[in-house]
Design a protein around this motif. Structure first.
Motif, PDB file in Angstrom:
ATOM      1  N   GLY A 289       0.837  -1.186   0.000  1.00 47.69           N
ATOM      2  CA  GLY A 289       0.000   0.000   0.000  1.00 47.69           C
ATOM      3  C   GLY A 289       0.872   1.236   0.000  1.00 47.69           C
ATOM      4  O   GLY A 289       1.721   1.406   0.874  1.00 47.69           O
ATOM      5  N   VAL A 290       0.707   2.101  -0.993  1.00 48.24           N
ATOM      6  CA  VAL A 290       1.606   3.244  -1.134  1.00 48.24           C
ATOM      7  C   VAL A 290       0.931   4.586  -0.881  1.00 48.24           C
ATOM      8  O   VAL A 290       1.615   5.594  -0.725  1.00 48.24           O
ATOM      9  CB  VAL A 290       2.251   3.262  -2.535  1.00 48.24           C
ATOM     10  CG1 VAL A 290       3.128   2.050  -2.735  1.00 48.24           C
ATOM     11  CG2 VAL A 290       1.195   3.341  -3.626  1.00 48.24           C
ATOM     12  N   ALA A 299      -4.420   2.973  -2.309  1.00 56.62           N
ATOM     13  CA  ALA A 299      -3.860   2.637  -3.608  1.00 56.62           C
ATOM     14  C   ALA A 299      -2.689   1.692  -3.397  1.00 56.62           C
ATOM     15  O   ALA A 299      -1.854   1.884  -2.507  1.00 56.62           O
ATOM     16  CB  ALA A 299      -3.401   3.901  -4.336  1.00 56.62           C
ATOM     17  N   LEU A 300      -2.617   0.656  -4.240  1.00 62.25           N
ATOM     18  CA  LEU A 300      -1.616  -0.397  -4.102  1.00 62.25           C
ATOM     19  C   LEU A 300      -0.660  -0.407  -5.279  1.00 62.25           C
ATOM     20  O   LEU A 300      -1.037  -0.102  -6.405  1.00 62.25           O
ATOM     21  CB  LEU A 300      -2.287  -1.772  -4.053  1.00 62.25           C
ATOM     22  CG  LEU A 300      -3.389  -2.029  -3.041  1.00 62.25           C
ATOM     23  CD1 LEU A 300      -4.054  -3.357  -3.352  1.00 62.25           C
ATOM     24  CD2 LEU A 300      -2.821  -2.019  -1.632  1.00 62.25           C
ATOM     25  N   ASP A 301       0.574  -0.785  -5.021  1.00 60.83           N
ATOM     26  CA  ASP A 301       1.497  -1.229  -6.053  1.00 60.83           C
ATOM     27  C   ASP A 301       1.685  -2.724  -5.873  1.00 60.83           C
ATOM     28  O   ASP A 301       1.971  -3.180  -4.758  1.00 60.83           O
ATOM     29  CB  ASP A 301       2.863  -0.548  -5.909  1.00 60.83           C
ATOM     30  CG  ASP A 301       2.901   0.838  -6.530  1.00 60.83           C
ATOM     31  OD1 ASP A 301       1.976   1.178  -7.284  1.00 60.83           O
ATOM     32  OD2 ASP A 301       3.855   1.578  -6.241  1.00 60.83           O
ATOM     33  N   TYR A 302       1.516  -3.493  -6.934  1.00 59.26           N
ATOM     34  CA  TYR A 302       1.774  -4.924  -6.814  1.00 59.26           C
ATOM     35  C   TYR A 302       2.550  -5.410  -8.023  1.00 59.26           C
ATOM     36  O   TYR A 302       2.540  -4.795  -9.088  1.00 59.26           O
ATOM     37  CB  TYR A 302       0.467  -5.712  -6.657  1.00 59.26           C
ATOM     38  CG  TYR A 302      -0.282  -5.967  -7.951  1.00 59.26           C
ATOM     39  CD1 TYR A 302      -0.098  -7.150  -8.668  1.00 59.26           C
ATOM     40  CD2 TYR A 302      -1.181  -5.032  -8.457  1.00 59.26           C
ATOM     41  CE1 TYR A 302      -0.774  -7.383  -9.850  1.00 59.26           C
ATOM     42  CE2 TYR A 302      -1.862  -5.257  -9.632  1.00 59.26           C
ATOM     43  CZ  TYR A 302      -1.656  -6.440 -10.336  1.00 59.26           C
ATOM     44  OH  TYR A 302      -2.325  -6.655 -11.519  1.00 59.26           O
ATOM     45  N   ASN A 310       1.983  -3.283 -11.461  1.00 57.46           N
ATOM     46  CA  ASN A 310       0.681  -2.730 -11.808  1.00 57.46           C
ATOM     47  C   ASN A 310       0.016  -2.165 -10.563  1.00 57.46           C
ATOM     48  O   ASN A 310       0.437  -2.451  -9.434  1.00 57.46           O
ATOM     49  CB  ASN A 310      -0.215  -3.797 -12.453  1.00 57.46           C
ATOM     50  CG  ASN A 310       0.049  -3.949 -13.943  1.00 57.46           C
ATOM     51  OD1 ASN A 310      -0.057  -2.999 -14.697  1.00 57.46           O
ATOM     52  ND2 ASN A 310       0.428  -5.157 -14.351  1.00 57.46           N
ATOM     53  N   PRO A 311      -1.036  -1.364 -10.726  1.00 59.76           N
ATOM     54  CA  PRO A 311      -1.710  -0.749  -9.585  1.00 59.76           C
ATOM     55  C   PRO A 311      -2.932  -1.542  -9.118  1.00 59.76           C
ATOM     56  O   PRO A 311      -3.439  -2.433  -9.806  1.00 59.76           O
ATOM     57  CB  PRO A 311      -2.138   0.610 -10.133  1.00 59.76           C
ATOM     58  CG  PRO A 311      -2.422   0.318 -11.581  1.00 59.76           C
ATOM     59  CD  PRO A 311      -1.450  -0.747 -12.002  1.00 59.76           C
ATOM     60  N   GLY A 312      -3.406  -1.185  -7.948  1.00 59.21           N
ATOM     61  CA  GLY A 312      -4.629  -1.762  -7.417  1.00 59.21           C
ATOM     62  C   GLY A 312      -5.289  -0.782  -6.463  1.00 59.21           C
ATOM     63  O   GLY A 312      -4.710   0.255  -6.107  1.00 59.21           O
ATOM     64  N   ILE A 323      -7.882  -5.428  -8.357  1.00 58.85           N
ATOM     65  CA  ILE A 323      -6.543  -5.623  -8.896  1.00 58.85           C
ATOM     66  C   ILE A 323      -6.608  -5.332 -10.392  1.00 58.85           C
ATOM     67  O   ILE A 323      -7.396  -5.937 -11.116  1.00 58.85           O
ATOM     68  CB  ILE A 323      -6.045  -7.058  -8.651  1.00 58.85           C
ATOM     69  CG1 ILE A 323      -5.915  -7.322  -7.153  1.00 58.85           C
ATOM     70  CG2 ILE A 323      -4.722  -7.297  -9.364  1.00 58.85           C
ATOM     71  CD1 ILE A 323      -4.892  -6.482  -6.458  1.00 58.85           C
ATOM     72  N   VAL A 324      -5.792  -4.417 -10.857  1.00 59.77           N
ATOM     73  CA  VAL A 324      -5.816  -3.990 -12.247  1.00 59.77           C
ATOM     74  C   VAL A 324      -4.772  -4.768 -13.028  1.00 59.77           C
ATOM     75  O   VAL A 324      -3.587  -4.741 -12.680  1.00 59.77           O
ATOM     76  CB  VAL A 324      -5.547  -2.483 -12.350  1.00 59.77           C
ATOM     77  CG1 VAL A 324      -5.651  -2.024 -13.793  1.00 59.77           C
ATOM     78  CG2 VAL A 324      -6.523  -1.714 -11.472  1.00 59.77           C
TER      79      VAL A 324
END
Length: 393
Positions: A289-290, A299-302, A310-312, A323-324
């Motif tokens: 989580g960023v 907003a997530l970075d995974y 990719n983001p989430g 999850i995008v």
């Protein structure tokens, strides 16, 4: 009995969705400001824009130095440096108009720096003095600004000649006398600050480490005796936690490392000491989580199992996650900010993976993503999500 919540794919309302690229910025109700720069500068980028359409960014001057500029409805103006010809880089601009960043002096040392209206001088954020005196190392020698809030507070590190850091806080009113946020020279890093002013001044996120090198995340708040840093709990079987962002509602987000060495997004709420961890081991190699907005959405970075970033988007209160997934061979980029109206601004990607288009639309409509594309110019969005900005030559 205390209860920890570990959220995984069997208990989540998980939406795995592939999003299509949309061309243009009609997907969100935001005004896009086009910043025009002088011809004698290059490599310009908008770094931040506030809720009053005031933008800031960096350019490279003709002499090669990095410079800071600000822009409003009148036009763009280059800001002064601490030393003429030396680099300055901006962090952002608060709603109060204080601009924060870092500048170098001729000796190569870097200092946190602020600019206040009317922006005619650059003000150095002085390192800690005297209160840390000892015979071997009497004073700190430099400072680093890392994060700011909307009321003119800046947090970062005060550094001694051996590079030992003390987490510190400055105000726009008094840049010469920083407040000590962590134990002197414990190398804790101040990484985020919120806007909460009462009853205990803004809360500061600290990332520290123990003797074994394991990450320890703390939240610092101030009472009559000074700052108190409280360690946040790690989920069971997880270690080495770090916080990346804090919200005004007392919510914090980052990541903790699991027993099989994967980092999973972790969320803390000041009212509940037990964390929520987003367990996506079967689908990702890591997820952090960023950013968190002031209504608590994350907003997530995974990275997927193949390593593609990719983001989430995660809404912990109702355990919903999006999850995008980008088309094969592409990546949408990492998160830079989530606005309070759930617009996710993506960073530009530098890994060579092609992205067509400049705006990423979303369905279902809980959130919208912008930026990150090969042709996209938008690099800043205001906290309220009403304004975006891009450079136009």
């Amino acid at each position: 009995m205390k209860q920890n919540t570990t959220e995984n794919l069997t208990s989540l309302n998980l939406i795995l969705a592939t999003f299509v690229l949309a061309y243009g910025t009609d997907a969100i109700a935001a005004k896009t400001l086009q910043i025009h720069m002088a011809k004698d500068v290059s490599s310009c980028e908008v770094i931040d824009i506030n809720n009053y359409q005031r933008a800031v960014g960096n350019c490279t001057a003709s002499n090669g130095a990095v410079i800071v500029w600000r822009s409003d409805d009148i036009g763009s103006v280059i800001l002064p440096s601490l030393e003429q010809g030396q680099d300055c880089k901006v962090l952002g601009i608060g709603i109060d108009g204080t601009i924060s960043g870092n500048c170098k002096e001729k000796n190569g040392l870097e200092f946190g720096t602020i600019w206040k209206p009317p922006y005619t001088v650059a003000t150095k954020l002085e390192p800690l003095r005297s209160i840390l005196q000892d015979q071997k190392n009497p004073d700190d020698v430099s400072s680093q600004a890392v994060a700011y809030n909307n009321s003119g507070f800046v947090v970062g590190q005060s550094l001694d000649k051996n590079g030992r850091a003390t987490a510190s806080m400055w105000t726009s009113i008094d840049a010469k006398n920083p407040m000590t946020v962590s134990t002197p020279r414990d190398n804790c890093q101040a990484v985020a600050i919120n806007d909460q002013m009462a009853p205990d001044v803004p809360r500061v996120a600290l990332n520290c480490s123990d003797d074994a090198g394991q990450g320890i995340a703390r939240i610092a708040y101030r009472d009559l005796s000074g700052f108190i840093a409280v360690k946040v709990n790690a989920p069971p079987t997880y270690t080495s936690c770090q916080i990346r962002a804090v919200s005004n509602a007392g919510r914090y987000v980052g990541g903790c490392v699991s027993a099989n060495k994967k980092t999973m997004a972790t969320y803390w709420d000041w009212s509940n000491p037990e964390p929520h961890v987003l367990d996506l081991h079967n689908f990702t190699s890591s997820v952090v989580g960023v950013a968190v907005n002031n209504i608590g959405n994350i907003a997530l970075d995974y990275r997927d199992l193949g390593g593609t970033p990719n983001p989430g988007y995660w809404h912990p209160q109702d355990i919903a996650i999006n999850i995008v997934t980008a088309p094969k061979g592409q990546t949408y980029g990492r998160i830079k900010r989530i606005s309070d109206n759930n617009v996710l601004l993506l960073r530009k990607e530098n890994d060579g993976q092609k992205v067509v288009g400049d705006v990423v639309g979303s369905e279902p409509p809980e959130f919208t993503m912008v930026g990150g594309g090969e042709f996209g110019g938008v690099t800043a969005i205001s906290p309220n999500g009403e304004f975006m900005a891009e450079i136009k030559y």
